[in-house]
Scaffold this motif. Structure first.
Motif, PDB file in Angstrom:
ATOM      1  N   LEU A  65       0.771  -1.274   0.114  1.00 36.26           N
ATOM      2  CA  LEU A  65       0.005  -0.093  -0.024  1.00 36.26           C
ATOM      3  C   LEU A  65       0.783   1.198  -0.136  1.00 36.26           C
ATOM      4  O   LEU A  65       0.545   2.339  -0.872  1.00 36.26           O
ATOM      5  N   GLU A  66       1.985   1.176   0.853  1.00 38.30           N
ATOM      6  CA  GLU A  66       2.943   2.485   0.760  1.00 38.30           C
ATOM      7  C   GLU A  66       3.488   2.498  -0.612  1.00 38.30           C
ATOM      8  O   GLU A  66       3.709   3.596  -0.798  1.00 38.30           O
ATOM      9  N   LEU A  67       3.937   1.491  -1.190  1.00 34.81           N
ATOM     10  CA  LEU A  67       4.414   1.523  -2.478  1.00 34.81           C
ATOM     11  C   LEU A  67       3.539   2.171  -3.402  1.00 34.81           C
ATOM     12  O   LEU A  67       4.133   3.129  -4.046  1.00 34.81           O
ATOM     13  N   VAL A  68       2.306   1.755  -3.364  1.00 34.68           N
ATOM     14  CA  VAL A  68       1.386   2.340  -4.406  1.00 34.68           C
ATOM     15  C   VAL A  68       1.217   3.981  -4.020  1.00 34.68           C
ATOM     16  O   VAL A  68       1.064   4.728  -4.930  1.00 34.68           O
ATOM     17  N   ALA A  69       1.034   4.303  -2.850  1.00 34.16           N
ATOM     18  CA  ALA A  69       0.718   5.686  -2.110  1.00 34.16           C
ATOM     19  C   ALA A  69       1.980   6.364  -2.789  1.00 34.16           C
ATOM     20  O   ALA A  69       1.719   7.674  -3.164  1.00 34.16           O
ATOM     21  N   ASP A  70       3.116   5.957  -3.006  1.00 33.21           N
ATOM     22  CA  ASP A  70       4.270   6.553  -3.502  1.00 33.21           C
ATOM     23  C   ASP A  70       4.531   6.968  -4.629  1.00 33.21           C
ATOM     24  O   ASP A  70       4.894   7.980  -5.285  1.00 33.21           O
ATOM     25  N   ARG A  71       3.690   6.254  -5.667  1.00 34.60           N
ATOM     26  CA  ARG A  71       3.667   6.437  -7.077  1.00 34.60           C
ATOM     27  C   ARG A  71       2.979   7.494  -7.495  1.00 34.60           C
ATOM     28  O   ARG A  71       1.668   7.782  -7.098  1.00 34.60           O
ATOM     29  N   PRO A  72       3.620   8.359  -8.419  1.00 36.19           N
ATOM     30  CA  PRO A  72       2.882   9.754  -9.143  1.00 36.19           C
ATOM     31  C   PRO A  72       1.656   9.204  -9.911  1.00 36.19           C
ATOM     32  O   PRO A  72       0.687   9.981  -9.723  1.00 36.19           O
ATOM     33  N   ASP A  73       1.613   8.080 -10.443  1.00 37.37           N
ATOM     34  CA  ASP A  73       0.655   7.821 -11.180  1.00 37.37           C
ATOM     35  C   ASP A  73      -0.386   7.373 -10.487  1.00 37.37           C
ATOM     36  O   ASP A  73      -1.573   6.758 -11.100  1.00 37.37           O
ATOM     37  N   PHE A  74      -0.544   7.264  -9.252  1.00 38.67           N
ATOM     38  CA  PHE A  74      -1.607   7.140  -8.443  1.00 38.67           C
ATOM     39  C   PHE A  74      -2.200   8.114  -7.595  1.00 38.67           C
ATOM     40  O   PHE A  74      -3.029   8.118  -6.744  1.00 38.67           O
ATOM     41  N   ALA A  75      -1.398   9.262  -7.979  1.00 36.71           N
ATOM     42  CA  ALA A  75      -1.825  10.493  -7.392  1.00 36.71           C
ATOM     43  C   ALA A  75      -3.377  10.509  -7.546  1.00 36.71           C
ATOM     44  O   ALA A  75      -3.955  10.506  -8.656  1.00 36.71           O
ATOM     45  N   VAL A  76      -3.989  11.010  -6.492  1.00 29.61           N
ATOM     46  CA  VAL A  76      -5.469  11.480  -6.809  1.00 29.61           C
ATOM     47  C   VAL A  76      -5.683  12.702  -7.454  1.00 29.61           C
ATOM     48  O   VAL A  76      -5.461  13.803  -6.713  1.00 29.61           O
ATOM     49  N   ALA A  77      -5.929  12.918  -8.765  1.00 24.20           N
ATOM     50  CA  ALA A  77      -6.174  14.328  -9.382  1.00 24.20           C
ATOM     51  C   ALA A  77      -7.398  14.408  -9.768  1.00 24.20           C
ATOM     52  O   ALA A  77      -8.251  13.473 -10.271  1.00 24.20           O
ATOM     53  N   VAL A  78      -7.926  15.644  -9.587  1.00 21.95           N
ATOM     54  CA  VAL A  78      -9.267  15.766  -9.767  1.00 21.95           C
ATOM     55  C   VAL A  78      -9.387  16.935 -10.856  1.00 21.95           C
ATOM     56  O   VAL A  78      -9.134  17.903 -10.673  1.00 21.95           O
ATOM     57  N   PRO A  79      -9.680  16.193 -12.052  1.00 22.62           N
ATOM     58  CA  PRO A  79     -10.172  17.175 -13.218  1.00 22.62           C
ATOM     59  C   PRO A  79     -11.129  18.192 -12.934  1.00 22.62           C
ATOM     60  O   PRO A  79     -12.071  17.978 -12.190  1.00 22.62           O
ATOM     61  N   ASP A  80     -11.061  19.439 -13.439  1.00 24.65           N
ATOM     62  CA  ASP A  80     -11.643  20.419 -13.152  1.00 24.65           C
ATOM     63  C   ASP A  80     -12.034  21.336 -14.524  1.00 24.65           C
ATOM     64  O   ASP A  80     -11.617  22.460 -14.735  1.00 24.65           O
ATOM     65  N   THR A  81     -12.768  20.485 -15.375  1.00 25.19           N
ATOM     66  CA  THR A  81     -13.096  21.168 -16.637  1.00 25.19           C
ATOM     67  C   THR A  81     -14.418  21.889 -16.763  1.00 25.19           C
ATOM     68  O   THR A  81     -14.524  22.537 -18.019  1.00 25.19           O
ATOM     69  N   GLY A  82     -15.024  21.969 -15.933  1.00 19.13           N
ATOM     70  CA  GLY A  82     -16.348  22.864 -15.842  1.00 19.13           C
ATOM     71  C   GLY A  82     -17.551  22.010 -16.333  1.00 19.13           C
ATOM     72  O   GLY A  82     -18.623  22.483 -15.989  1.00 19.13           O
ATOM     73  N   SER A  83     -17.159  20.843 -16.982  1.00 23.43           N
ATOM     74  CA  SER A  83     -18.291  20.146 -17.095  1.00 23.43           C
ATOM     75  C   SER A  83     -18.211  18.747 -16.575  1.00 23.43           C
ATOM     76  O   SER A  83     -17.401  18.162 -16.402  1.00 23.43           O
ATOM     77  N   TYR A  84     -19.459  18.299 -15.884  1.00 27.23           N
ATOM     78  CA  TYR A  84     -19.611  16.966 -15.229  1.00 27.23           C
ATOM     79  C   TYR A  84     -19.202  15.823 -16.073  1.00 27.23           C
ATOM     80  O   TYR A  84     -18.206  14.971 -15.869  1.00 27.23           O
ATOM     81  N   GLY A  85     -19.638  16.014 -17.406  1.00 25.92           N
ATOM     82  CA  GLY A  85     -19.414  14.809 -18.258  1.00 25.92           C
ATOM     83  C   GLY A  85     -18.026  14.736 -18.656  1.00 25.92           C
ATOM     84  O   GLY A  85     -17.268  13.664 -18.321  1.00 25.92           O
ATOM     85  N   ARG A  86     -17.192  15.931 -18.846  1.00 33.25           N
ATOM     86  CA  ARG A  86     -15.855  15.631 -19.336  1.00 33.25           C
ATOM     87  C   ARG A  86     -14.964  15.364 -18.195  1.00 33.25           C
ATOM     88  O   ARG A  86     -14.010  14.532 -17.938  1.00 33.25           O
ATOM     89  N   ASP A  87     -15.430  15.840 -16.819  1.00 32.29           N
ATOM     90  CA  ASP A  87     -14.769  15.529 -15.799  1.00 32.29           C
ATOM     91  C   ASP A  87     -14.727  14.141 -15.207  1.00 32.29           C
ATOM     92  O   ASP A  87     -13.561  13.234 -15.058  1.00 32.29           O
TER      93      ASP A  87
END
Lengths: 199, 199, 199, 199
Positions: A65-87
DNA sequence: CGCTAAACGAGACGGTACGTCGAGTCTTAGA
DNA sequence: TCTAAGACTCGACGTACCGTCTCGTTTAGCG
């Protein structure tokens, strides 16, 4: 874990051991897969005493779990495009993509498996891994709700279950590819292109 | 399994041992849960040699799988109300209900867990358990497609993934109740009440 | 054993099975040695049911014992040269020679081993194998005693123990060759060339 | 065995476990006999993990061998009375006496049996047990030879075979008592009272 | 500088479960 | 009633890991 900077007397925990364990885990996961990752093998591969592992993590799953937590590709990124569908679409695309490379998929399956067998790890897994990702996803939903941009056909509480459920189901059950097409199909189900209310 | 009526020479497999093993498995699952169900304990509880179990099943998960296969509440029933929405709703209601009583939930989690750890059992699990249920569900979808009764917002291939994914996700990940309300929410997402095309 | 010609009703015991079992035993002893001769392997090699073996012999050692009993080189022959010394020498020469070829030695060790582990076979071994050979040997001694041809230095009751003890000791303990030279040394100890009384 | 004082890193072997295993072996031998002494039972009786036994000894026979090696009544003592005949007699008297109490006899039979079934233990048994005892006996013979005190009727190389052969033969084959009378008979055969060359 | 205290690598500890082997018995259909 | 086949219960085997404990040694801060 909990190895913050509270420093009592005595020799401090070795950062190099810590690192070597995580690196060894990576190697073993790649080479043998999650199932054959045992504490014994991990300690041997890292050139470390078993106790040194137990001192830091309760189970091998916590290591991973720590291994995963450290990985950048698993960072939780929240897109904010202004559109629900696109997000939604962007979130699912990147989440599915991250989970689709085989060693990662194996690792995620291992974590979920361990969460069933070890209730205490289950709690940590939910709290430290699943929870944050759900929360990130929920931001998208809540933002859309505030904008009144949510489709009416699906209860807002069920959206996350459908999104993550679809992901894990393929991972664990069908083992079919978590490709962009699949991500898109799920996104469309959650956010119909023209909106469900039509005109 | 595969112990059909091909009868060679020699003493036939004992039906009573077979039955006693399954009964013992039921008792142990109820009493101790899937994780503590071991071949050793199972043999002892059934009053049977370990070998007698191995002769019939490859893993304890296969025993449990047969247990489930025998249960009437797990029979795959395909509702046929003439309406896609009602069919979906009924299917999900009964599927979620069956999976929601705690011992059954535990057992299902155990099967899915074992499927990850034992690739060969994984195949059997998919083929003998997940597959048939998916196929039954697919009948509903295909029938609706033939009637042109399918909502357009969700790709027909993704419907089953969403339905079963939602089920397993709660079972394994969130552990929130698989109640009628949840079944309904998923059903609504797959078959919007007024139809997705609106007007 | 006890398969005399008492014939009740029903199918008579197959002589061919009997023979095949003994032949299979011979082959297995030659190929794998006594230790790896199991009832399972024996039945498989003979193409015979396990029960068919148990019906005739109590243990695998009894099978092997019958094997030995049938062999001409193990027939108990009592030389009668008129001289105690020559009789002893001839007996030991042929007994040691018979026991010295490696497969036979292995078989004898197996019988003695089994006799320790299975008290009931032990009795049969003593009664059916060791006893007759001792009795044959004793004929020599008794004849010499009648002729007053016995050396005085060794108690007549101990002669057989020394003779057979020397044989089995090399077989079981030192594993040194049971060659003619050794047979001769033991013979000389029991029957000094010029007679123990010297002048 | 081979667990001398070479001390690497890591936790040292527990002397108390070691002792408890040997004590448990003693109790089990006394109570149930060698044949029923299993590693499982031994571990249970000693309150020890099975692995802890395997770590120290390769087979249960090696455990028993160490047991015997520790016993004072099995110490190899070489009498030195100045007379070949008396030395032989004393040696055999004490050797036969030690081997004649029933639990010890059972144990010795077990060791010899195991030596036949496990070639590697066979080597250790010969090297660690039989060899030293033979060597001790040989000292008597060699001393007598140096003094020209050896009877001429028996080849000096055969003396030990006769002595130990007579012992083991009664132990394994006839099971007649290893009493002082028997020891004396064998001693007389090896060392005639008045000497074989007579006048 | 030495003391205290904790971490370190190593490996033994008591356990539990595994999957296999062989024993001796029992149960089929068929001869 | 025998036969071959193959089931049955039982019990021991040797192995793999588990999580803990116990060595001698190393590494820090404090007095």
């Amino acid at each position: 874990m909990d190895h913050e900077n509270r420093r009592g007397p005595g020799r401090p925990r070795s950062e190099s051991s810590h690192r070597r364990i995580l690196e060894a885990a990576t190697r073993l996961l790649e080479r043998d897969g999650y199932t054959r990752l045992t504490i014994d093998a991990l300690a041997a591969e890292a050139g470390v005493g078993r106790q040194t592992i137990y001192r830091r993590w309760r189970t091998k799953a916590d290591v991973v779990l720590e291994l995963v937590a450290d990985r950048p590709d698993f960072a939780v990124a929240v897109p904010d495009t202004g559109s629900y569908g696109r997000d939604i679409r962007e979130f699912l695309q990147s989440a599915f993509a991250a989970a689709s490379d085989p060693p990662t998929a194996d690792l995620l399956r291992g974590l979920m498996t361990e969460a069933q067998e070890r209730p205490d790890f289950g709690h940590r897994f939910r709290h430290d891994f699943l929870g944050p990702r759900r929360a990130a996803f929920q931001v998208i939903v809540d933002r859309a709700a505030a904008r009144q941009d949510l489709p009416s056909h699906v209860a807002s509480e069920a959206i996350a279950d459908i999104a993550f459920g679809s992901l894990w189901y393929r991972l664990l059950a069908t083992r079919e590819p978590l490709d962009a097409q699949y991500a898109d199909a799920i996104a469309r189900a959650l956010a119909p292109p023209e909106g469900p209310t039509g005109a």
